[in-house]
Design a protein around this motif. Structure first.
Motif, mmCIF file in Angstrom:
data_model
loop_
_atom_site.group_PDB
_atom_site.id
_atom_site.type_symbol
_atom_site.label_atom_id
_atom_site.label_comp_id
_atom_site.label_asym_id
_atom_site.label_seq_id
_atom_site.Cartn_x
_atom_site.Cartn_y
_atom_site.Cartn_z
ATOM 1 N N ARG A 32 0.849 -1.182 0.000
ATOM 2 C CA ARG A 32 0.000 0.000 0.000
ATOM 3 C C ARG A 32 0.886 1.232 0.000
ATOM 4 N N MET A 33 0.467 2.279 -0.747
ATOM 5 C CA MET A 33 1.258 3.507 -0.832
ATOM 6 C C MET A 33 0.367 4.719 -0.620
ATOM 7 N N ASP A 34 0.837 5.640 0.203
ATOM 8 C CA ASP A 34 0.249 6.965 0.302
ATOM 9 C C ASP A 34 1.005 7.890 -0.647
ATOM 10 N N PRO A 35 0.409 9.000 -1.065
ATOM 11 C CA PRO A 35 1.121 9.907 -1.974
ATOM 12 C C PRO A 35 2.343 10.530 -1.309
ATOM 13 N N VAL A 36 3.350 10.809 -2.120
ATOM 14 C CA VAL A 36 4.562 11.455 -1.616
ATOM 15 C C VAL A 36 4.591 12.936 -1.957
ATOM 16 N N GLU A 37 3.827 13.345 -2.945
ATOM 17 C CA GLU A 37 3.732 14.752 -3.315
ATOM 18 C C GLU A 37 2.294 15.073 -3.690
ATOM 19 N N GLY A 38 1.922 16.347 -3.528
ATOM 20 C CA GLY A 38 0.578 16.749 -3.920
ATOM 21 C C GLY A 38 0.460 18.244 -4.124
ATOM 22 N N ILE A 39 -0.435 18.630 -5.037
ATOM 23 C CA ILE A 39 -0.729 20.042 -5.297
ATOM 24 C C ILE A 39 -2.243 20.210 -5.313
ATOM 25 N N TRP A 40 -2.753 21.174 -4.565
ATOM 26 C CA TRP A 40 -4.186 21.460 -4.474
ATOM 27 C C TRP A 40 -4.501 22.741 -5.227
ATOM 28 N N THR A 46 -16.366 28.135 -9.910
ATOM 29 C CA THR A 46 -16.965 26.968 -10.558
ATOM 30 C C THR A 46 -17.250 25.834 -9.581
ATOM 31 N N LYS A 47 -16.956 26.058 -8.305
ATOM 32 C CA LYS A 47 -17.150 25.043 -7.273
ATOM 33 C C LYS A 47 -16.437 23.741 -7.629
ATOM 34 N N THR A 48 -15.240 23.884 -8.106
ATOM 35 C CA THR A 48 -14.432 22.718 -8.474
ATOM 36 C C THR A 48 -13.066 22.811 -7.813
ATOM 37 N N ALA A 49 -12.407 21.660 -7.714
ATOM 38 C CA ALA A 49 -11.052 21.604 -7.174
ATOM 39 C C ALA A 49 -10.326 20.443 -7.826
ATOM 40 N N GLN A 50 -8.987 20.529 -7.805
ATOM 41 C CA GLN A 50 -8.163 19.456 -8.358
ATOM 42 C C GLN A 50 -7.013 19.181 -7.400
ATOM 43 N N LEU A 51 -6.815 17.900 -7.116
ATOM 44 C CA LEU A 51 -5.690 17.473 -6.300
ATOM 45 C C LEU A 51 -4.817 16.564 -7.155
ATOM 46 N N SER A 52 -3.590 16.991 -7.420
ATOM 47 C CA SER A 52 -2.651 16.204 -8.221
ATOM 48 C C SER A 52 -1.662 15.517 -7.288
ATOM 49 N N LEU A 53 -1.515 14.209 -7.433
ATOM 50 C CA LEU A 53 -0.703 13.407 -6.521
ATOM 51 C C LEU A 53 0.343 12.604 -7.283
ATOM 52 N N LEU A 54 1.426 12.301 -6.591
ATOM 53 C CA LEU A 54 2.463 11.428 -7.133
ATOM 54 C C LEU A 54 2.776 10.354 -6.097
ATOM 55 N N TYR A 55 2.868 9.102 -6.578
ATOM 56 C CA TYR A 55 3.239 7.980 -5.716
ATOM 57 C C TYR A 55 4.661 7.539 -6.064
ATOM 58 N N GLU A 61 -1.729 10.675 -10.071
ATOM 59 C CA GLU A 61 -3.181 10.692 -9.930
ATOM 60 C C GLU A 61 -3.678 12.121 -9.866
ATOM 61 N N ASP A 62 -4.760 12.371 -10.601
ATOM 62 C CA ASP A 62 -5.488 13.626 -10.494
ATOM 63 C C ASP A 62 -6.870 13.324 -9.944
ATOM 64 N N LEU A 79 -5.854 7.923 -12.891
ATOM 65 C CA LEU A 79 -4.507 7.425 -12.596
ATOM 66 C C LEU A 79 -3.749 7.236 -13.901
ATOM 67 N N TYR A 80 -2.499 7.634 -13.888
ATOM 68 C CA TYR A 80 -1.678 7.592 -15.104
ATOM 69 C C TYR A 80 -0.320 6.995 -14.753
ATOM 70 N N ASN A 81 0.067 5.969 -15.506
ATOM 71 C CA ASN A 81 1.366 5.337 -15.261
ATOM 72 C C ASN A 81 2.451 6.140 -15.958
ATOM 73 N N HIS A 82 3.165 6.929 -15.158
ATOM 74 C CA HIS A 82 4.219 7.800 -15.675
ATOM 75 C C HIS A 82 5.585 7.112 -15.636
ATOM 76 N N SER A 83 5.600 5.887 -15.113
ATOM 77 C CA SER A 83 6.879 5.186 -14.978
ATOM 78 C C SER A 83 7.224 4.468 -16.287
ATOM 79 N N ARG A 84 8.381 3.804 -16.299
ATOM 80 C CA ARG A 84 8.824 3.084 -17.490
ATOM 81 C C ARG A 84 8.550 1.584 -17.413
ATOM 82 N N SER A 85 7.757 1.183 -16.428
ATOM 83 C CA SER A 85 7.480 -0.244 -16.262
ATOM 84 C C SER A 85 6.001 -0.454 -15.974
ATOM 85 N N VAL A 86 5.561 -1.681 -16.133
ATOM 86 C CA VAL A 86 4.177 -2.043 -15.837
ATOM 87 C C VAL A 86 3.957 -2.004 -14.325
#
Length: 749
Positions: A32-40, A46-55, A61-62, A79-86
């Motif tokens: 299990r992993m919690d995020p290591v970085e995040g931007i709010w 518009t009553k909207t928000a975005q939280l961008s996370l990196l594991y 993850e957005d 969720l988006y696989n930004h790494s070079r492996s599966v």
């Protein structure tokens, strides 16, 4: 971490939890992993928000949040696989802490449609150990056990294979406010939950998992989406309102639905399974089809169930074309001649296809590698592993055999859901989840049947998941009740209560079980089954060798019940408190806002309600009806008992005595000084009042029974004088005659 504080504040404001803590996380095959970085980022306008996370494994993850009003939000996770492996992704989650549901902690509970399906109860208290409540039994190859099949009992709520309505309520028995979470997409994930108390607060995990695989392979550059709803309800004590706000949002996210079409809604199918019709042959089915054509105008389909194969024990469907094992003693000329014969008789052909394959078949023996190991639940049959390309090729060929070659236009898909809905790791290939393969199979079936053909779900029994309606027209929620076992009826009754309370029948048609003559059952049992299927607006099927019972007294009941199907119509309850555990199986009083014999609502001279009362107990009981219970304005009303034909003032129904395991069915008419149509045995299309006279349009020919509040002086049919029988009934008048054609009747009073 400021971004987590911002998330806590946003979500806490929506669900009215000031101390709320929310932690997003992912679970891979390793950990299990919690995020290591995040931007709010918040946009108040518009009553909207975005939280961008990196594991730490390179997964990004957005989380997009959109406030619908001050009581609900839509949560979109990409969720988006930004790494070079599966990445071997097991699930993602939101961990919520410090929830206070208002009331004593021991009265905190959850409601999920899985509850009655597995545990035989509506609400379950958070601190209740569910494994102690389930009654596990051996798998029933026909319909599943009444309670819990092996492997479904779990601390995870919503993780069973029973395709439940995808939402949960958390509330407290002392409170009418509750928190609701529900799915807005099932493209990749399904939602399941863990709830428990921690110190003086509730701890809740909202988990997005994959069906049928222990993890999903997420390739480099690949993205996965998950969309859900989170909000509050102020009507947590009202079963019909619990998910109302969520459903309103859900309707905007659902794709176009076959379940919302007219197929199976106002017509019925005859099936060859219930009421002792398991030994089938072409000649007998043609005979019943000819009877249906002449006597039951709302029956549109003839569906043959299991029993067409040479070797039909255990049930075989999808594996059958591999052997081309049609029993030529039953169908001497094959399927195409049979289906053409059904069409020539004015009906449409449909077929049962079981999706498990028996181990004694040639297909299983020659291709054991094509199958998953499902021995924990079924010993002598196995599902095909749809993740394998060779299996998918074979499935397409098998479907072609039934549809393009066999000529079937409708399909009942049975034992189909195991590799798509089971939460155990089953599939060999991990590149897609069970839900992704579910879309593939159902899409392939829909390609092969007409757009006005039907697809019906069988086992596992479905608990009102509207996402299935993208492909299915109706869903079987009920087990077979034709054996007369009252416990089976109670099970169906409870499951129906949960399903129809959602008021989504316009999206997905519920299917209870077949009605029929059931000659081996007592009158009260048959009458109660028919009443239940009629009032629950889930009377999709009729069964039995009906042509052999033309003169049976119950045929009159059956014709009346089938005169005007309106499957999926809204059904309402009276005097029902679903949180009261003494009302375990559901409400005694059900009603609809139309006559049972017409689709018309609010038309003068027609009933304003149809009401059923059920005595579910083991001893006689007394009930009462009044206008207030039925949400009618104060006025004088007539109540007509449908099966006995007796009429009385509604105000007089203060002591309705009903024997054990029995029921009553009433129509309710407003007394307004004009003649009233109290009951009819043929569908009424329109009614006009002209002065004190009535002009009635009937949809079909047939044996007419018309119950009226006043005696007509003269009757015309299609403009000509007509002389039906008119007899004095009990506080009413009964007009009877044979309508030679559909048309218009004029009654002068």
């Amino acid at each position: 971490m400021e971004y987590i504080k911002s998330l806590n504040e946003w979500v806490g404001n929506i669900i009215k939890q000031k101390k709320l803590s929310v932690i997003p996380y992912i679970v891979t095959a390793e950990e299990r992993m919690d995020p290591v970085e995040g931007i709010w980022h918040h946009i108040p306008q518009t009553k909207t928000a975005q939280l961008s996370l990196l594991y730490k494994n390179g997964l990004k993850e957005d989380i997009y949040l959109r406030q619908e009003d001050n009581k609900e939000t839509v949560i979109s996770r990409r969720l988006y696989n930004h790494s070079r492996s599966v990445i071997f992704l097991k699930e993602i989650g939101l961990h919520l802490e410090n929830i206070n549901l208002g009331g004593r902690q021991e009265d905190d509970y959850f409601y999920h449609l899985e509850n009655p399906r597995i545990y035989g109860r509506m609400i379950i208290r958070v601190d209740q150990h569910r494994t102690e409540k389930a009654k596990e039994g051996e798998f029933d190859g026909v319909a599943g056990t009444k309670w819990a099949d092996p492997g479904v009992v779990s601390e995870r709520i919503g993780a069973s294979s029973y395709q439940p309505f995808p939402a949960i309520l958390l509330s407290n028995l002392q409170n009418t406010i509750g928190i609701v979470h529900g799915s807005l997409s099932q493209r990749f994930f399904f939602h399941n939950y863990l709830v428990k108390h921690k110190e003086n607060f509730l701890q809740w995990d909202v988990i997005s998992s994959f069906k049928a695989v222990d993890y999903r392979e997420v390739s480099t550059g690949e993205s996965l989406d998950d969309i859900s709803y989170l909000g509050i309800t102020e009507q947590a004590d009202n079963l019909e309102k619990v998910f109302e706000r969520y459903i309103k949002t859900l309707r905007r996210y659902l794709p176009p639905l076959y379940g919302a079409k007219s197929v199976n809604r106002n017509t019925v199918l005859w099936d060859s399974w219930n009421d002792d019709v398991k030994d089938i042959d072409q000649e007998s089915i043609f005979a019943v089809a000819e009877f249906i054509r002449e006597n039951l105008p709302t029956v549109e389909w003839v569906q043959i169930d299991d029993g067409y194969a040479k070797e039909s024990e255990p049930a075989n469907g999808l594996g059958f074309p591999y052997e081309v094992g049609i029993d030529r003693k039953k169908f001497p000329d094959g399927f195409k001649i049979f289906t053409d014969g059904i069409r020539q008789r004015g009906l449409r052909p449909a077929v049962w296809i079981g999706s498990t394959v028996p181990h004694n078949t040639r297909l299983f023996k020659e291709h054991p590698e094509w199958f998953i190991d499902y021995s924990y639940r079924t010993k002598d049959v196995s599902p095909l592993d749809i993740s394998l390309q060779d299996v998918r090729n074979y499935i397409c060929e098998a479907l072609n055999f039934f549809t393009k070659e066999g000529g079937f236009e409708g399909i009942k898909l049975d034992f189909w859901s195991y590799v798509f809905e089971d939460s155990h790791p089953l599939l060999k290939e991990k590149k897609c989840s069970g839900y992704e393969w579910r879309r593939w199979l159902l899409g392939e079936i829909r390609k092969r049947i007409p757009s006005d053909g039907y697809l019906q779900s069988g086992c596992d029994i479905v608990m009102a998941n509207p996402f299935l309606a993208e492909f299915f027209n109706n869903y079987r929620y009920g087990i077979d009740v034709g054996d007369g076992d009252w416990r089976n009826f109670l099970t169906n009754f409870q499951w129906a209560t949960a399903c129809v309370s959602l008021h989504i029948g316009d999206l997905f048609i519920p299917n209870s079980n077949s009605v029929g003559i059931f000659p081996k059952l007592p009158d009260s049992g048959v009458r109660t089954i028919i009443t239940f299927c009629l009032i629950s607006r889930s009377m999709v099927e009729v069964a039995g060798w009906l042509h052999l019972y033309k003169e049976h007294p119950r045929m009159k009941w059956l014709k009346k019940a089938l005169c005007c199907p309106n499957n999926g119509q809204d059904v309402f309850f009276a005097d029902y408190q679903y949180r009261d555990e003494t009302q375990l199986y559901g409400p005694s009083i059900w009603f609809i806002n139309t006559p049972h014999f017409s689709l018309l609502e609010g038309i003068p001279s027609l009933p304003v309600r149809t009401v059923a009362i059920f005595n579910l107990g083991d001893s006689p009981s007394q009930y009462n009806l009044n206008a207030e219970k039925l949400f009618l304005p104060k006025a004088q009303y007539l109540a007509t008992e449908i099966w006995s034909g007796e009429t009385a003032l509604l105000a007089e129904l203060t002591e309705i005595n009903i024997p054990a395991h029995d029921s009553r069915l009433f129509s309710i008419n407003l007394i307004d000084g004009a003649p009233q149509i109290l009951d009819a045995s043929i569908k009424i299309v329109s009614v006009q009042r002209i002065d004190s006279n009535l002009k009635i349009e009937f949809a079909h020919k047939g044996d007419l029974g018309l119950v009226l509040s006043q005696k007509p002086d003269r009757v015309k049919l299609n403009g000509s004088q007509w002389e039906p029988s008119i007899q004095k009934g009990k506080n009413n008048w009964i007009l009877e005659g044979k309508l030679p054609v559909e048309g218009t009747m004029e009654l002068e009073f």
